[in-house]
Scaffold this active site. Structure first.
Site, PDB file in Angstrom:
ATOM      1  N   VAL A 501       0.842  -1.204   0.000  1.00 41.33           N
ATOM      2  CA  VAL A 501       0.000   0.000   0.000  1.00 41.33           C
ATOM      3  C   VAL A 501       0.870   1.244   0.000  1.00 41.33           C
ATOM      4  CG1 VAL A 501      -1.924  -1.121   1.182  1.00 41.33           C
ATOM      5  CG2 VAL A 501      -0.153   0.014   2.534  1.00 41.33           C
ATOM      6  N   ASP A 502       0.358   2.273  -0.641  1.00 43.03           N
ATOM      7  CA  ASP A 502       0.940   3.601  -0.519  1.00 43.03           C
ATOM      8  C   ASP A 502       0.345   4.243   0.733  1.00 43.03           C
ATOM      9  OD1 ASP A 502       2.306   5.974  -1.331  1.00 43.03           O
ATOM     10  OD2 ASP A 502       0.379   6.760  -2.004  1.00 43.03           O
ATOM     11  N   LYS A 503       0.979   5.256   1.244  1.00 43.48           N
ATOM     12  CA  LYS A 503       0.452   5.905   2.454  1.00 43.48           C
ATOM     13  C   LYS A 503      -0.569   6.984   2.111  1.00 43.48           C
ATOM     14  CE  LYS A 503       2.691   9.127   4.728  1.00 43.48           C
ATOM     15  NZ  LYS A 503       1.702  10.238   4.855  1.00 43.48           N
ATOM     16  N   LYS A 709       9.061   1.775  -6.547  1.00 43.28           N
ATOM     17  CA  LYS A 709       7.897   1.040  -6.044  1.00 43.28           C
ATOM     18  C   LYS A 709       7.615  -0.159  -6.932  1.00 43.28           C
ATOM     19  CE  LYS A 709       5.323   4.782  -3.756  1.00 43.28           C
ATOM     20  NZ  LYS A 709       4.034   5.513  -3.724  1.00 43.28           N
TER      21      LYS A 709
END
Length: 840
Positions: A501-503, A709
């Site tokens: 997940v990205d923040k 990423k």
């Protein structure tokens, strides 16, 4: 001397015309537009509408299709017509044979519906019919709203079923008369046989005619299917019995039992009726699988209230143009995506967000088509219309996903490729074995058992096992805000054990807000915020935008918080006015230092806003206590801005991206499902660690560039893990595409959604939990269907061939075989429909 008149261009068709002979003139915004025909005029201002300032004049060749229809006394039936030449129409695009002008689309003829096969989505055509591969009835690619879907095939099959049942029941009773001791003798004689022949003929040749046409089509296309087997089986039983009745002398005495050759009219009739019943039940069930799309379509209103020429009028939704102003009254649905230009109201956005609380909307706010206006009347400007609206894109995405094929279906496809030829071969072998080795009358046994093999086999049960579950599962997901773009994503989702997940925007709201204001002793919190906002209003930095937004929203800091101070009393020269309110301040002499901060003069005060190093370079040295408190706030995940006023350290403002309320609970549930969660973010290590510790995230990597990423995701996949990636920004798109399953948050960018296999409309991690549960339920349902179909055919075909007869004396009548075959397809669909009610 001749005078040449300048020509003008029709804004719709582009034709050069003489202004003096124009069919219509429309004045808009002080400019005149000239048209070659009334049709082009109508297309410009909205079909059938005449605006103020418009002057019509007829000319010989410029009659609209409506006028031409009236003049000729006939309806407009063609899809294309020439606006210049009366009577020139065509079903295909092209140019006019008289004037050479490109033919225009006839607005009175609807755009053709594309029909496709649920089992073979590559089959598409613009008219109704049957699939050339499997013989199933084609259905519209996109469901219609408001229950407008075409049910002609269901009505036709229902009519054939009831007529067949009415005629077939007496045939069955006459054939079974010998089982009743009290039955009169004539029921077993020629009268009974001829009555069966007469009653059975329309059952087979009219009620069952669709099966014969589909069967022949399958042979001609070399794509044998279920209807091939039905046509051969029913046709063989009927033709054999008909020849017995019409030419009994052709059969040798060995074929006779009790002096007469047996007939099998009841088998042909009952099998036909049972297959028709199966078709009726299947069509009804398949219609229910499209209910999710129809429910989405029904969210949009049929009409919109458009403001044209200062007047409000209702027009069909499809006639709304981008840029037009629409009036939405209380209780009405918002017709298209747009922006509020006048009024204030609250909108029920539960169809997108799932949240029951209405959202306040004022001028400048955006609204979504299909949502419900509740309290006030608003005027909105249409920004996205037709297929561009969010609702239309959701419908298209769901429809496309329902037609997509899951990889598990390849197994069924491979088996189906040889299934029908194998069944025909088994039927032939059955006939030969019974004809050579069976008890007398051997030929009768051979026919009955060979027909039973053909009738009981059901390739449709195999073919429907996957697509029916996919259609229902995708629809179920759409109802809870989980939009599936490809069935493959749901098959892989079941196997996912690692979620990346990205923040920002995924775990957090994605909108930084001011959370702390800590002033020094000579300013209040309100004054510090007002001064900082006055400077930052000219800045383009996102943190500056958060400070300005806090001032505009009337942010109330905690009065008990602050830096150590000798006094909280406002000094003389306070920025507040006499009423005690904080006015909006204006900044002058604004300067920005890239990577450092901004400075300006506000009401005679020199104000600096930025990083500590920026303030030190300006000669501000007393930052010790401020930096200590800033470090504490950064440990909690906040970004901190330093402010100096008149060469003195004035305080700090903390800005943070708040964690979504649903995130913590969603992560807890994901852990229960056995999912490991890794956070990859471009934020600093301190902030990322603080968020990860709060939420209990398993691993965290900070300061990751977008390209890194995707590399990290590929490395996880290379290590044997099945990886899902959730993100919402453009920078997440490469990683979403690199993952086994990309999950885009619905609040994010279009680029992210295009790169993802699944989109979460509500934009929070609870949707991932639902997607995983749905995936596991869907794949379990598909396996149940495939297992049932395999077992059914694996057991049914040998029993129909008579494998149990040597030991138990059991034979399967074609009537029982027909009932079993019909119920097998229906049971697969019924099992798939259970997905509509699963808890997610």
């Amino acid at each position: 001397m001749s005078v040449t008149t300048a020509t003008v261009r029709d804004p719709i068709c582009g034709m050069e015309i003489d202004p003096q002979s124009a069919a219509a003139v429309v004045e808009r915004g002080g400019e005149k537009f000239y048209f070659c025909s009334l049709h082009c005029r109508d297309a410009f201002v909205g079909e059938g509408e005449a605006k103020a300032g418009e002057h019509d004049s007829c000319h010989a060749g410029g009659r609209s299709p409506n006028e031409a229809a009236k003049a000729g006394g006939r309806p407009r039936a063609k899809k294309y017509f020439c606006p210049m030449c009366e009577g020139v129409e065509s079903d295909t695009p092209g140019s006019c044979p008289k004037c050479g002008m490109a033919l225009e689309r006839n607005p009175s003829v609807g755009r053709s519906t594309i029909y496709t096969c649920p089992m073979h989505p590559q089959i598409e055509q613009d008219h109704r019919g049957n699939c050339p591969i499997c013989g199933m009835v084609l259905e519209p690619k996109n469901a219609a709203a408001g229950g407008e879907e075409d049910n002609s095939e269901l009505r036709d099959m229902t009519r054939r079923f009831w007529i067949g049942a009415g005629l077939g029941a007496p045939v069955f009773l006459l054939a079974m008369a010998h089982m009743f001791p009290a039955a009169p003798p004539w029921l077993e004689g020629d009268i009974s046989r001829w009555a069966q022949f007469i009653l059975n003929t329309p059952v087979v040749l009219w009620c069952g005619w669709p099966f014969f046409t589909r069967g022949w089509q399958s042979i001609r296309n070399r794509a044998l299917n279920m209807f091939t087997l039905i046509a051969i089986g029913v046709g063989a039983a009927y033709l054999f019995s008909a020849v017995v009745m019409l030419m009994p002398q052709l059969f040798p005495p060995s074929f006779a039992e009790h002096g007469k050759v047996g007939v099998y009219f009841e088998a042909a009739a009952v099998v036909t009726v049972l297959v028709l019943l199966g078709q009726v039940l299947e069509l009804r069930a398949r219609r229910r699988t499209g209910s999710a799309i129809r429910a989405l379509l029904d969210l949009a209103p049929k009409t919109a209230r458009v403001v044209r020429g200062g007047e409000e009028r209702d027009v069909p939704l499809e006639q709304v143009l981008k840029g037009e102003h629409l009036r939405v009254r209380p209780g009405e649905k918002v017709p298209v995506d747009g922006r509020v230009v006048e009024g204030r109201t609250s909108i029920d956005e539960s169809m997108i967000s799932g949240e029951p609380m209405p959202v306040e909307k004022t001028s400048g706010d955006r609204v979504t088509g299909g949502t419900v206006n509740q309290t006030g009347s608003i005027l909105l400007e249409a920004e996205r219309v037709g297929g561009e609206t969010m609702l239309s894109q959701i419908v298209a995405m769901v429809a496309e996903a329902q037609r997509s094929r899951a990889p598990i279906q390849r197994l069924a496809d491979r088996i189906a490729a040889w299934f029908v030829p194998a069944v025909i071969a088994i039927s032939g072998i059955t006939f030969i074995i019974w004809a050579l080795m069976g008890p007398e009358p051997r030929f009768a046994y051979a026919i009955v058992n060979a027909v039973a093999v053909l009738i009981i086999a059901c390739p449709c049960a195999l073919g429907l096992a996957t697509p029916m579950s996919v259609m229902v599962g995708v629809g179920r997901g759409a109802r809870v805000g989980v939009l599936i773009r490809k069935a493959e994503a749901m098959e892989l989702m079941e196997k996912v054990r690692t979620l990346v997940v990205d923040k920002t925007g995924t775990l957090t709201a994605g909108k930084p807000v001011v959370t702390e204001i800590l002033p020094n002793d000579f300013l209040s919190s309100e004054e510090l915020l007002a001064l900082a906002a006055a400077v930052e209003v000219q800045s383009e930095h996102p943190l500056g935008a958060s400070i300005v937004a806090a001032r505009n929203s009337g942010f109330q800091p905690d009065a008990s918080r602050g830096l150590p101070a000798r006094s909280r009393t406002l000094q003389a020269g306070s920025l507040q006015d006499r009423s005690g309110r904080m006015p909006e301040l204006r900044a002058q002499d604004f300067q920005s230092t890239t990577g450092g901060g901004v400075r300006a003069c506000v009401q005679g005060r020199r104000v600096l806003v930025g990083k500590p190093a920026f303030l030190r370079e300006a000669g501000i040295s007393d930052l010790g206590e401020m930096e200590h408190r800033a470090a504490e706030l950064q440990e909690q995940g906040s970004s901190v801005v330093f402010i100096a006023v008149d060469d003195r350290a004035a305080g700090i403002i903390a800005v943070s991206d708040p964690i979504k309320e649903s995130t913590a609970g969603a992560i807890e549930q994901l852990h229960k499902l056995g999912i490991k969660i890794i956070m990859l973010t471009g934020d600093n290590e301190r902030t990322a660690r603080a968020v990860a510790e709060k939420l209990g995230i398993d691993e965290v990597e900070a300061g990751i560039e977008p390209q890194h990423k995707s590399e990290r995701v590929r490395k996880l996949r290379d290590g044997g893990e099945v990886v899902a990636m959730a993100g919402d920004g453009i920078n997440d798109a490469p990683a979403l595409a690199a993952a086994d399953v990309g999950i885009a948050m619905g609040t994010g960018t279009d680029v992210a959604m295009e790169s993802a296999g699944i989109t979460l409309l509500k934009g929070d991690l609870r949707g991932i939990e639902k997607a995983i549960r749905l995936s596991r339920a869907m794949m379990s349902n598909i396996r149940q269907n495939l297992f049932f179909a395999f077992i059914y055919n694996a057991l049914g075909i040998p029993i129909a061939a008579g494998i149990l007869y040597p030991w138990f004396g059991i034979l399967l009548s074609p009537v029982i075989a027909g009932a079993a075959m019909s119920l097998s397809s229906v049971s697969v669909i019924a099992n798939a429909l259970r997905l509509r009610s699963i808890e997610l």
